[in-house]
Write a protein that holds these residues in place. Structure first.
Motif, PDB file in Angstrom:
ATOM      1  N   VAL A 103       0.861  -1.176   0.000  1.00 17.43           N
ATOM      2  CA  VAL A 103       0.000   0.000   0.000  1.00 17.43           C
ATOM      3  C   VAL A 103       0.902   1.233   0.000  1.00 17.43           C
ATOM      4  CG1 VAL A 103      -0.190   0.079   2.543  1.00 17.43           C
ATOM      5  CG2 VAL A 103      -1.989   1.108   1.134  1.00 17.43           C
ATOM      6  N   VAL A 104       0.463   2.272  -0.698  1.00 15.82           N
ATOM      7  CA  VAL A 104       1.219   3.531  -0.745  1.00 15.82           C
ATOM      8  C   VAL A 104       0.451   4.591   0.021  1.00 15.82           C
ATOM      9  CG1 VAL A 104       2.147   5.359  -2.219  1.00 15.82           C
ATOM     10  CG2 VAL A 104       2.325   2.970  -2.924  1.00 15.82           C
ATOM     11  N   ILE A 105       1.110   5.198   1.009  1.00 19.37           N
ATOM     12  CA  ILE A 105       0.500   6.244   1.827  1.00 19.37           C
ATOM     13  C   ILE A 105       1.506   7.382   1.949  1.00 19.37           C
ATOM     14  CG2 ILE A 105      -0.506   6.830   4.067  1.00 19.37           C
ATOM     15  CD1 ILE A 105      -1.037   3.797   4.451  1.00 19.37           C
ATOM     16  N   HIS A 106       1.054   8.601   1.688  1.00 18.45           N
ATOM     17  CA  HIS A 106       1.930   9.785   1.766  1.00 18.45           C
ATOM     18  C   HIS A 106       3.226   9.586   0.976  1.00 18.45           C
ATOM     19  CE1 HIS A 106      -0.890  11.359   4.542  1.00 18.45           C
ATOM     20  NE2 HIS A 106      -0.436  10.772   5.637  1.00 18.45           N
ATOM     21  N   ASP A 107       3.098   8.991  -0.210  1.00 22.46           N
ATOM     22  CA  ASP A 107       4.249   8.768  -1.096  1.00 22.46           C
ATOM     23  C   ASP A 107       5.330   7.877  -0.475  1.00 22.46           C
ATOM     24  OD1 ASP A 107       3.224  10.180  -3.267  1.00 22.46           O
ATOM     25  OD2 ASP A 107       3.942  12.089  -2.465  1.00 22.46           O
ATOM     26  N   VAL A 108       4.929   6.989   0.414  1.00 23.65           N
ATOM     27  CA  VAL A 108       5.817   5.954   0.938  1.00 23.65           C
ATOM     28  C   VAL A 108       5.143   4.604   0.676  1.00 23.65           C
ATOM     29  CG1 VAL A 108       6.972   4.990   2.973  1.00 23.65           C
ATOM     30  CG2 VAL A 108       6.725   7.462   2.745  1.00 23.65           C
ATOM     31  N   ALA A 150       5.448  -8.209  -3.170  1.00 23.38           N
ATOM     32  CA  ALA A 150       4.850  -6.958  -2.673  1.00 23.38           C
ATOM     33  C   ALA A 150       5.779  -5.776  -2.932  1.00 23.38           C
ATOM     34  CB  ALA A 150       4.532  -7.081  -1.189  1.00 23.38           C
ATOM     35  N   LEU A 151       7.063  -5.968  -2.688  1.00 22.06           N
ATOM     36  CA  LEU A 151       8.037  -4.901  -2.953  1.00 22.06           C
ATOM     37  C   LEU A 151       8.129  -4.611  -4.453  1.00 22.06           C
ATOM     38  CD1 LEU A 151      10.826  -6.046  -0.475  1.00 22.06           C
ATOM     39  CD2 LEU A 151       9.471  -3.938  -0.277  1.00 22.06           C
ATOM     40  N   ALA A 152       8.073  -5.669  -5.264  1.00 23.58           N
ATOM     41  CA  ALA A 152       8.134  -5.502  -6.723  1.00 23.58           C
ATOM     42  C   ALA A 152       6.949  -4.683  -7.220  1.00 23.58           C
ATOM     43  CB  ALA A 152       8.165  -6.864  -7.413  1.00 23.58           C
ATOM     44  N   ARG A 153       5.782  -4.903  -6.609  1.00 23.74           N
ATOM     45  CA  ARG A 153       4.581  -4.169  -7.008  1.00 23.74           C
ATOM     46  C   ARG A 153       4.764  -2.665  -6.787  1.00 23.74           C
ATOM     47  NH1 ARG A 153       0.971  -7.626  -4.226  1.00 23.74           N
ATOM     48  NH2 ARG A 153       1.697  -9.272  -5.596  1.00 23.74           N
ATOM     49  N   ILE A 154       5.393  -2.306  -5.670  1.00 23.45           N
ATOM     50  CA  ILE A 154       5.660  -0.884  -5.413  1.00 23.45           C
ATOM     51  C   ILE A 154       6.586  -0.336  -6.490  1.00 23.45           C
ATOM     52  CG2 ILE A 154       6.639   0.788  -3.799  1.00 23.45           C
ATOM     53  CD1 ILE A 154       5.931  -1.202  -1.529  1.00 23.45           C
ATOM     54  N   ASP A 155       7.651  -1.071  -6.797  1.00 28.34           N
ATOM     55  CA  ASP A 155       8.613  -0.620  -7.808  1.00 28.34           C
ATOM     56  C   ASP A 155       7.973  -0.464  -9.183  1.00 28.34           C
ATOM     57  OD1 ASP A 155      10.756  -0.454  -6.073  1.00 28.34           O
ATOM     58  OD2 ASP A 155      11.436  -2.504  -6.448  1.00 28.34           O
ATOM     59  N   GLN A 156       7.087  -1.393  -9.536  1.00 34.76           N
ATOM     60  CA  GLN A 156       6.456  -1.366 -10.863  1.00 34.76           C
ATOM     61  C   GLN A 156       5.479  -0.210 -11.009  1.00 34.76           C
ATOM     62  OE1 GLN A 156       4.754  -5.258 -10.899  1.00 34.76           O
ATOM     63  NE2 GLN A 156       6.721  -6.285 -11.237  1.00 34.76           N
ATOM     64  N   HIS A 158       5.136   2.508  -8.757  1.00 35.36           N
ATOM     65  CA  HIS A 158       5.545   3.794  -8.189  1.00 35.36           C
ATOM     66  C   HIS A 158       7.066   3.851  -8.145  1.00 35.36           C
ATOM     67  CE1 HIS A 158       1.376   4.296  -6.778  1.00 35.36           C
ATOM     68  NE2 HIS A 158       1.448   3.032  -6.451  1.00 35.36           N
ATOM     69  N   GLU A 159       7.672   4.053  -9.306  1.00 37.34           N
ATOM     70  CA  GLU A 159       9.133   4.065  -9.382  1.00 37.34           C
ATOM     71  C   GLU A 159       9.719   5.153  -8.486  1.00 37.34           C
ATOM     72  OE1 GLU A 159      12.473   3.786 -12.941  1.00 37.34           O
ATOM     73  OE2 GLU A 159      10.398   4.310 -13.409  1.00 37.34           O
ATOM     74  N   HIS A 160      10.819   4.842  -7.840  1.00 36.58           N
ATOM     75  CA  HIS A 160      11.593   5.771  -7.002  1.00 36.58           C
ATOM     76  C   HIS A 160      10.949   6.087  -5.644  1.00 36.58           C
ATOM     77  CE1 HIS A 160      14.038   6.131 -10.503  1.00 36.58           C
ATOM     78  NE2 HIS A 160      13.172   6.873 -11.183  1.00 36.58           N
ATOM     79  N   ARG A 199      15.891  -5.172  -3.214  1.00 29.75           N
ATOM     80  CA  ARG A 199      14.917  -4.121  -3.565  1.00 29.75           C
ATOM     81  C   ARG A 199      15.247  -2.773  -2.906  1.00 29.75           C
ATOM     82  NH1 ARG A 199      11.810  -5.969  -7.855  1.00 29.75           N
ATOM     83  NH2 ARG A 199      11.309  -8.165  -7.529  1.00 29.75           N
ATOM     84  N   GLN A 200      16.362  -2.720  -2.197  1.00 33.63           N
ATOM     85  CA  GLN A 200      16.852  -1.472  -1.597  1.00 33.63           C
ATOM     86  C   GLN A 200      15.782  -0.777  -0.740  1.00 33.63           C
ATOM     87  OE1 GLN A 200      18.250   0.316  -5.348  1.00 33.63           O
ATOM     88  NE2 GLN A 200      20.338   0.013  -4.615  1.00 33.63           N
ATOM     89  N   VAL A 201      15.285  -1.536   0.212  1.00 31.74           N
ATOM     90  CA  VAL A 201      14.272  -1.019   1.134  1.00 31.74           C
ATOM     91  C   VAL A 201      14.897   0.053   2.037  1.00 31.74           C
ATOM     92  CG1 VAL A 201      12.857  -1.704   3.126  1.00 31.74           C
ATOM     93  CG2 VAL A 201      12.891  -3.112   1.077  1.00 31.74           C
TER      94      VAL A 201
END
Length: 246
Positions: A103-108, A150-156, A158-160, A199-201
């Protein structure tokens, strides 16, 4: 430009073990966190005995929380096989219970799994021997795969974006030190570390090891925080919650 550079304040805690007698116990706690942070992360063991009645108490208490909540379940929440009911009871537009999702909240970006045991580094259990042993190891492998997806989904999508991992079990030995060494294999698994590093968390929060160590660092500089409530209390936090700005 200021908005882009604005820091997001994340409050994190684990192992709150809410019981049926906890009505009104957590209201002030959640109100104060809401004043100090932008997002609350709870890293598992939301309930004490895995009962949906305890989850209902927590759900009622969380109404005092005016900021978004991101959480995962812990081993206590699985105790009675009612983990799906617990998730349904807690999940709403303000409370996100993650199990291999993001999930993305406040651009995180937040990716969450429970995780599992299996040991660390050179002492990880291997997929060998009896079926029961193989099943134990497979559970840890599966949880690591779910975390990676889950981490890959964020990268795909919402890059950066900065990524935060929310776990219950530890991804490294450093943050369980303080517990008896004999139980290290049941406190987490290094299998969880690989996707976090690749994934450079930005940061990892977990709990489960009540007598563990607050901070550790994975290869590549990934910061790991054991935010089990007893660890925070022992570290002298008056309000037992860890605050991180990202």
């Amino acid at each position: 430009m200021d908005a882009e550079n604005k820091k997001v304040r994340i409050a994190a805690v684990a192992d709150i073990h809410v019981t049926d007698t906890d009505k009104n116990k957590w209201v002030d706690y959640f109100k104060e966190i809401s004043r100090q942070a932008d997002i609350l992360v709870i890293c598992g063991d939301l309930t004490n005995t895995g009962d949906e009645s305890e989850a209902q108490i927590l759900s009622d208490e969380l109404k005092a929380c005016s900021i978004p909540v991101v959480a995962v379940l812990g081993n206590h929440d699985y105790e009675k096989g009612r983990q799906k009911l617990i998730r349904q009871t807690l999940q709403n537009e303000n409370v996100h219970i993650l199990d291999g999702e993001a999930v993305v909240i406040h651009d995180v970006g937040f990716a969450g799994v429970k995780g599992f045991g299996g040991g660390f580094d050179n002492y990880m259990l291997s997929m060998f021997g009896e079926n029961a042993m193989k099943a134990f190891v497979q559970e840890a492998v599966d949880e690591a795969l779910h975390l990676d997806r889950a981490l890959a989904r964020i990268d795909q999508q919402h890059e950066h974006l900065k990524k935060i991992a929310v776990l219950h079990y530890a991804p490294m030995q450093e943050t369980v030190v303080g517990e008896p060494e004999a139980i290290f294999p049941f406190l987490g698994s290094s299998r969880l570390a690989e996707p976090l590093i690749r994934r450079q968390v930005t940061a990892v929060f977990h709990g489960h090891a009540h007598m563990g160590t607050l901070e550790g660092t994975l290869t590549g500089g990934v910061k790991v925080y054991n935010v089990a409530k007893p660890v925070l209390v022992k570290a002298g936090y008056e309000l037992p919650v860890y605050m991180l700005e990202v």
